[in-house]
Design a protein around this motif. Structure first.
Motif, PDB file in Angstrom:
ATOM      1  N   TYR A 117      73.802  46.931  51.619  1.00 14.92           N
ATOM      2  CA  TYR A 117      74.501  46.344  50.474  1.00 14.92           C
ATOM      3  C   TYR A 117      74.062  44.896  50.233  1.00 14.92           C
ATOM      4  O   TYR A 117      73.978  44.096  51.175  1.00 14.92           O
ATOM      5  N   THR A 118      73.801  44.579  48.983  1.00 12.95           N
ATOM      6  CA  THR A 118      73.629  43.187  48.577  1.00 12.95           C
ATOM      7  C   THR A 118      75.014  42.589  48.313  1.00 12.95           C
ATOM      8  O   THR A 118      76.022  43.297  48.336  1.00 12.95           O
ATOM      9  N   GLN A 119      75.046  41.285  48.013  1.00 15.56           N
ATOM     10  CA  GLN A 119      76.310  40.629  47.683  1.00 15.56           C
ATOM     11  C   GLN A 119      76.324  40.260  46.203  1.00 15.56           C
ATOM     12  O   GLN A 119      75.274  40.005  45.602  1.00 15.56           O
ATOM     13  N   ALA A 120      77.516  40.240  45.634  1.00 16.24           N
ATOM     14  CA  ALA A 120      77.664  39.903  44.220  1.00 16.24           C
ATOM     15  C   ALA A 120      78.969  39.139  44.014  1.00 16.24           C
ATOM     16  O   ALA A 120      79.896  39.238  44.818  1.00 16.24           O
ATOM     17  N   ILE A 121      79.019  38.390  42.943  1.00 17.30           N
ATOM     18  CA  ILE A 121      80.231  37.690  42.524  1.00 17.30           C
ATOM     19  C   ILE A 121      80.868  38.518  41.419  1.00 17.30           C
ATOM     20  O   ILE A 121      80.225  38.812  40.411  1.00 17.30           O
ATOM     21  N   SER A 122      82.098  38.920  41.600  1.00 12.23           N
ATOM     22  CA  SER A 122      82.746  39.746  40.574  1.00 12.23           C
ATOM     23  C   SER A 122      83.712  38.924  39.730  1.00 12.23           C
ATOM     24  O   SER A 122      84.187  37.860  40.140  1.00 12.23           O
ATOM     25  N   TYR A 123      83.987  39.461  38.545  1.00 15.41           N
ATOM     26  CA  TYR A 123      84.905  38.837  37.597  1.00 15.41           C
ATOM     27  C   TYR A 123      85.786  39.925  36.989  1.00 15.41           C
ATOM     28  O   TYR A 123      85.373  41.075  36.855  1.00 15.41           O
ATOM     29  N   TYR A 159      58.905  46.580  36.278  1.00 13.64           N
ATOM     30  CA  TYR A 159      59.761  46.537  37.465  1.00 13.64           C
ATOM     31  C   TYR A 159      60.961  47.463  37.305  1.00 13.64           C
ATOM     32  O   TYR A 159      61.416  47.729  36.195  1.00 13.64           O
ATOM     33  N   GLN A 160      61.436  47.937  38.418  1.00 13.87           N
ATOM     34  CA  GLN A 160      62.673  48.715  38.447  1.00 13.87           C
ATOM     35  C   GLN A 160      63.619  48.084  39.458  1.00 13.87           C
ATOM     36  O   GLN A 160      63.247  47.846  40.606  1.00 13.87           O
ATOM     37  N   ILE A 161      64.852  47.801  39.019  1.00  8.42           N
ATOM     38  CA  ILE A 161      65.881  47.253  39.894  1.00  8.42           C
ATOM     39  C   ILE A 161      66.719  48.415  40.428  1.00  8.42           C
ATOM     40  O   ILE A 161      67.084  49.324  39.672  1.00  8.42           O
ATOM     41  N   LYS A 162      67.024  48.410  41.707  1.00  4.14           N
ATOM     42  CA  LYS A 162      67.766  49.525  42.286  1.00  4.14           C
ATOM     43  C   LYS A 162      68.586  49.064  43.484  1.00  4.14           C
ATOM     44  O   LYS A 162      68.489  47.916  43.909  1.00  4.14           O
ATOM     45  N   LYS A 163      69.373  49.975  43.991  1.00  4.03           N
ATOM     46  CA  LYS A 163      70.115  49.698  45.219  1.00  4.03           C
ATOM     47  C   LYS A 163      69.132  49.518  46.370  1.00  4.03           C
ATOM     48  O   LYS A 163      68.016  50.040  46.346  1.00  4.03           O
ATOM     49  N   LEU A 164      69.570  48.777  47.392  1.00  6.03           N
ATOM     50  CA  LEU A 164      68.742  48.628  48.582  1.00  6.03           C
ATOM     51  C   LEU A 164      68.477  49.995  49.224  1.00  6.03           C
ATOM     52  O   LEU A 164      69.279  50.920  49.092  1.00  6.03           O
ATOM     53  N   PRO A 165      67.368  50.115  49.938  1.00  6.64           N
ATOM     54  CA  PRO A 165      67.119  51.362  50.670  1.00  6.64           C
ATOM     55  C   PRO A 165      68.084  51.518  51.837  1.00  6.64           C
ATOM     56  O   PRO A 165      68.793  50.583  52.213  1.00  6.64           O
ATOM     57  N   LYS A 177      70.715  47.361  36.866  1.00  2.24           N
ATOM     58  CA  LYS A 177      71.579  46.445  37.621  1.00  2.24           C
ATOM     59  C   LYS A 177      72.966  47.040  37.819  1.00  2.24           C
ATOM     60  O   LYS A 177      73.593  46.845  38.864  1.00  2.24           O
ATOM     61  N   THR A 178      73.457  47.766  36.801  1.00  2.00           N
ATOM     62  CA  THR A 178      74.756  48.432  36.927  1.00  2.00           C
ATOM     63  C   THR A 178      74.732  49.427  38.082  1.00  2.00           C
ATOM     64  O   THR A 178      75.660  49.486  38.893  1.00  2.00           O
ATOM     65  N   ILE A 179      73.645  50.201  38.168  1.00  2.00           N
ATOM     66  CA  ILE A 179      73.500  51.148  39.281  1.00  2.00           C
ATOM     67  C   ILE A 179      73.381  50.400  40.606  1.00  2.00           C
ATOM     68  O   ILE A 179      74.005  50.760  41.607  1.00  2.00           O
ATOM     69  N   ALA A 180      72.592  49.317  40.602  1.00  2.00           N
ATOM     70  CA  ALA A 180      72.395  48.542  41.826  1.00  2.00           C
ATOM     71  C   ALA A 180      73.699  47.958  42.342  1.00  2.00           C
ATOM     72  O   ALA A 180      73.918  47.876  43.557  1.00  2.00           O
ATOM     73  N   LEU A 181      74.588  47.574  41.436  1.00  2.00           N
ATOM     74  CA  LEU A 181      75.863  46.983  41.853  1.00  2.00           C
ATOM     75  C   LEU A 181      76.808  48.013  42.463  1.00  2.00           C
ATOM     76  O   LEU A 181      77.827  47.646  43.056  1.00  2.00           O
ATOM     77  N   ASN A 182      76.479  49.297  42.340  1.00  2.00           N
ATOM     78  CA  ASN A 182      77.210  50.309  43.101  1.00  2.00           C
ATOM     79  C   ASN A 182      76.922  50.160  44.590  1.00  2.00           C
ATOM     80  O   ASN A 182      77.675  50.653  45.423  1.00  2.00           O
ATOM     81  N   GLY A 183      75.807  49.510  44.900  1.00  2.00           N
ATOM     82  CA  GLY A 183      75.448  49.221  46.288  1.00  2.00           C
ATOM     83  C   GLY A 183      75.584  47.743  46.569  1.00  2.00           C
ATOM     84  O   GLY A 183      74.692  47.136  47.166  1.00  2.00           O
ATOM     85  N   ALA A 184      76.675  47.149  46.130  1.00  2.00           N
ATOM     86  CA  ALA A 184      76.926  45.720  46.361  1.00  2.00           C
ATOM     87  C   ALA A 184      78.351  45.530  46.838  1.00  2.00           C
ATOM     88  O   ALA A 184      79.227  46.368  46.593  1.00  2.00           O
ATOM     89  N   ILE A 185      78.576  44.434  47.526  1.00  2.00           N
ATOM     90  CA  ILE A 185      79.910  44.065  47.988  1.00  2.00           C
ATOM     91  C   ILE A 185      80.188  42.630  47.578  1.00  2.00           C
ATOM     92  O   ILE A 185      79.271  41.857  47.305  1.00  2.00           O
ATOM     93  N   SER A 186      81.456  42.279  47.524  1.00  2.00           N
ATOM     94  CA  SER A 186      81.815  40.902  47.202  1.00  2.00           C
ATOM     95  C   SER A 186      81.598  40.012  48.416  1.00  2.00           C
ATOM     96  O   SER A 186      81.606  40.484  49.558  1.00  2.00           O
ATOM     97  N   ARG A 187      81.396  38.742  48.164  1.00  2.00           N
ATOM     98  CA  ARG A 187      81.464  37.786  49.257  1.00  2.00           C
ATOM     99  C   ARG A 187      82.864  37.886  49.842  1.00  2.00           C
ATOM    100  O   ARG A 187      83.835  38.099  49.113  1.00  2.00           O
ATOM    101  N   ASN A 188      82.974  37.794  51.130  1.00  2.00           N
ATOM    102  CA  ASN A 188      84.270  38.043  51.752  1.00  2.00           C
ATOM    103  C   ASN A 188      85.127  36.786  51.739  1.00  2.00           C
ATOM    104  O   ASN A 188      84.726  35.746  52.257  1.00  2.00           O
ATOM    105  N   TRP A 189      86.330  36.910  51.153  1.00  2.00           N
ATOM    106  CA  TRP A 189      87.181  35.728  50.969  1.00  2.00           C
ATOM    107  C   TRP A 189      88.411  35.746  51.876  1.00  2.00           C
ATOM    108  O   TRP A 189      89.394  35.095  51.596  1.00  2.00           O
ATOM    109  N   VAL A 190      88.332  36.489  52.975  1.00  2.00           N
ATOM    110  CA  VAL A 190      89.427  36.454  53.932  1.00  2.00           C
ATOM    111  C   VAL A 190      89.432  35.092  54.609  1.00  2.00           C
ATOM    112  O   VAL A 190      88.458  34.682  55.228  1.00  2.00           O
ATOM    113  N   GLY A 191      90.530  34.364  54.476  1.00  2.00           N
ATOM    114  CA  GLY A 191      90.624  33.024  55.035  1.00  2.00           C
ATOM    115  C   GLY A 191      91.226  33.021  56.427  1.00  2.00           C
ATOM    116  O   GLY A 191      91.704  34.040  56.935  1.00  2.00           O
ATOM    117  N   ILE A 192      91.178  31.852  57.052  1.00  2.00           N
ATOM    118  CA  ILE A 192      91.748  31.665  58.384  1.00  2.00           C
ATOM    119  C   ILE A 192      92.741  30.511  58.301  1.00  2.00           C
ATOM    120  O   ILE A 192      92.427  29.454  57.751  1.00  2.00           O
TER     121      ILE A 192
END
Length: 386
Positions: free
Chosen positions: A263-269, A249-255, A327-342
């Protein structure tokens, strides 16, 4: 003479900006890290770089850090690791690190926070899902690998792309233009702008091109070799399948769709600095060292939390496991879950987008009357915000 003085002043400013700050005398930093191996390697790198100061490092679970934050308890560390979700809760309790770091940041994971205060520099992430190719099936059927760069080309294949019709996966399909998301152009979803119009058009085109109504294949589409590509999560254990069943298998950014990256979503630290530290210089030097090439290299063999290294910097790093690099390359095509509150609402500003009623309306929108649809969505959103 005036020009000479101005030149000398400019040189002084440039050199003073890049000059490292000195650690406080007899500094001893208390540090909470995420992993035992990282603890040992970080301590070794620090001692090589700054023999005049010491680290007292503890391995602390994110659950313990989260519990302290949510219970409004003080964290007795000068520097500690944190999940992005909890930055807004303690942003005023943090010290800004040195902004000039050797390894550039993926700003998809901190741009919203930076608008308030620049205290968070993401270092690593855990993908909520990844896009993977079944190389055995692709090669046995003679399909060109570049087919999987574009949704339009994948759609020409039978069983080209596996996904479950679930928001966990399909939320990636309306990310071809990120500017409508909260924290970009506005603090709430910008349904009426051109960015959402583009994302909605692309979303409908994706659903038209790649239908997937085979929920039984979840967890094993790759084992059955029925699909050329699809979403995977960490619990689906691709590496184990490679060992047991000789899968490849090869993991990559979304087409892309219409030439627009999805973009996929990821949890960052990342590691943050306690504003009450007695050793702010040493703490800043530590976080800066973590973001150096040598510091980020320490993360390149951890298959749990993947280093957030930009694709154009990867030639400076070595990876023992090819999937970690992928996965490192794939995470270049990822965004964080959006934490803007109301204000006065427990939901986040993005949550309306994931409601079943919203999804159904987006699917049913008549693109020939797209502005009408946008206005209707915006009206419903304004009511929801209240």
């Amino acid at each position: 003479m005036k020009k000479i003085l101005m030149f000398m002043m400019a040189v002084f400013l440039l050199t003073s900006c890049s000059r490292p700050i000195e650690n406080e005398e007899a500094a001893v930093l208390k540090v909470a890290v995420h992993d035992e191996t990282y603890k040992e390697k970080l301590n070794e790198l620090w001692n090589e770089t700054y023999p005049d100061a010491k680290l007292e490092i503890s391995v602390v679970s994110q659950e313990d850090i989260t519990e302290a934050i949510t219970n409004d308890e003080s964290l007795d560390y000068d520097v500690y690791w944190i999940e992005d979700e909890y930055i807004p809760m303690i942003i005023d309790d943090l010290l800004e690190p040195e902004s000039d770091v050797e390894v550039s940041l993926n700003t998809n994971f901190n741009d919203v926070f930076d608008k308030i205060k620049k205290v968070y520099q993401p270092m690593m992430a855990q993908g909520m899902s990844y896009y993977a190719l079944d190389l055995n099936k692709i090669e046995s059927d003679g399909v060109a690998i570049d087919t999987f760069e574009e949704i339009e080309k994948i759609a020409e294949l039978d069983h080209g792309f596996y996904y479950m019709d679930d928001i966990y996966f399909t939320s990636a399909f309306f990310t071809s233009n990120l500017n409508y998301l909260p924290g970009k152009e506005k603090n709430t979803i910008n349904f009426t702008g051109a960015s959402f119009q583009e994302a909605l058009s692309d979303y409908q085109k994706i659903l038209e091109l790649i239908e997937c109504d085979d929920p039984a294949s979840f967890d094993n589409w790759f084992i059955q070799n029925t699909y050329y590509s699809g979403f995977v999560t960490d619990h689906m254990q691709l590496s184990q399948d490679e060992e047991v069943n000789q899968g490849r298998y090869q993991i990559k950014k979304l087409p892309a769709i219409n030439g627009h990256q999805l973009y996929t979503q990821a949890i960052s630290y990342g590691y943050v600095i306690n504003k009450d530290t007695a050793y702010p210089n040493a703490a800043k030097n530590l976080v800066k060292l973590m973001h150096s090439v040598k510091g980020m290299q320490l993360l390149c063999n951890d298959d749990t939390l993947i280093p957030l290294i930009l694709e154009d910097q990867l030639d400076q790093f070595t990876f023992e496991n090819e999937h970690i690099k992928e996965k490192t390359i794939a995470l270049n095509g990822a965004i964080s879950r959006n934490w803007v509150g109301i204000e006065n609402k427990t939901d986040g500003a993005l949550d309306f987008l994931y409601l079943d009623t919203t999804i159904e309306k987006m699917k049913a929108c008549n693109l020939e009357e797209i502005e009408t649809c946008q206005n209707e969505l915006d009206e419903e959103y304004q009511e929801w915000l209240k």
